[in-house]
Design a protein around this motif. Sequence first.
Motif, short mmCIF file in Angstrom:
data_model
loop_
_atom_site.label_atom_id
_atom_site.label_comp_id
_atom_site.label_asym_id
_atom_site.label_seq_id
_atom_site.Cartn_x
_atom_site.Cartn_y
_atom_site.Cartn_z
N THR A 1 -17.67 35.45 32.05
CA THR A 1 -18.90 35.26 31.28
C THR A 1 -18.53 35.10 29.82
O THR A 1 -17.85 35.96 29.25
CB THR A 1 -19.85 36.46 31.45
N GLU B 1 -20.08 31.53 33.52
CA GLU B 1 -21.41 31.84 32.98
C GLU B 1 -21.36 31.71 31.46
O GLU B 1 -20.37 32.11 30.83
CB GLU B 1 -21.80 33.29 33.29
N ALA C 1 -23.58 33.04 28.15
CA ALA C 1 -24.60 34.01 27.78
C ALA C 1 -24.79 33.97 26.27
O ALA C 1 -24.08 33.27 25.55
CB ALA C 1 -24.16 35.41 28.24
N PRO D 1 -30.58 31.28 30.00
CA PRO D 1 -29.56 32.33 30.07
C PRO D 1 -30.18 33.66 30.43
O PRO D 1 -31.40 33.86 30.29
CB PRO D 1 -28.97 32.34 28.66
N TRP E 1 -27.95 36.94 30.15
CA TRP E 1 -27.24 38.05 29.51
C TRP E 1 -27.25 37.90 27.99
O TRP E 1 -27.19 36.79 27.46
CB TRP E 1 -25.80 38.12 30.00
N TYR E 2 -27.25 39.05 27.32
CA TYR E 2 -27.22 39.07 25.84
C TYR E 2 -26.31 40.20 25.38
O TYR E 2 -26.32 41.30 25.94
CB TYR E 2 -28.62 39.30 25.29
N LEU F 1 -33.95 38.39 28.23
CA LEU F 1 -32.51 38.62 28.29
C LEU F 1 -32.20 40.07 28.63
O LEU F 1 -32.92 40.98 28.20
CB LEU F 1 -31.86 38.27 26.95
#
Length: 254
Positions: free
Chosen positions: A70, A94, A96, A132, A134-135, A155
């Motif tokens: 990620t 991924e 993010a 997206p 994830w953060y 997120l």
Amino acid sequence: MYAVAPVLAAALAHVGPAATWLPGLRRRRFPGLAGQGSPGHVALTFDDGPDPASTPHFLDVLDGLGVRATFFVLGENAARHPALARELVRRGHEIAVHGWAHDRPWRPSPTRDTRDLERAVQVVGEAAGRAPYWYRPPYGILTSGRWAAARRAGLRTVLWTAWGKDWRQDATPASVRATVAADLRGGGTVLLHDTDHASAPGSWRAALGALPGIVRDCRGAGLAVGPLGEHGLGGGRAGDASVSATGAGIAVAS
């Protein structure tokens, strides 16, 4: 005296969540925020890119290792290098959100937090072809404003359980590998950097050199390595990996 009290209260409310930066507190009290996932899996994450001078080297090494990760990208970097941001996705990784710019948000500014995160989400979403999920805030500093902005944007915030301190001028592949191993257990989330955007010049080479050894150490302990979407945190975009359960720590192999 009384006039100052509301100002102090507002400042404390703003920076209070930043206490989650403390690794021990985060792992004990907020395991989901720390990125503690399936015990047989390690999530591999990179911050601050994409950077055409360094990120392609990481992609090549990850391809050779058969590992997907990620990448928490900065909106301004993804906007500057959109083809490279899309290449991350094309290679199976991924992407993010790491915010728009790599700044320290000490002064409360909910409007700025929301605006900047919305810009980053749009750029990252365009590169990924989907929204997206994830953060991770820059420096891992999670203020109330950024927490609220992330929630409004849909997120999920994830920090880390182990890092390599690969941003330092004196970092070496051996030091990065050993530093990661010292804190890593099954279910952990590793933080590395695929660029020196906010780090010592050239420090990314230490992370790159450590990467094969880190993956070997994980696999040697019976742990799968992959992105957050396969880490058992729920809600990710990459599906759930099937991994064996183990709580073993990571020993650095010679």
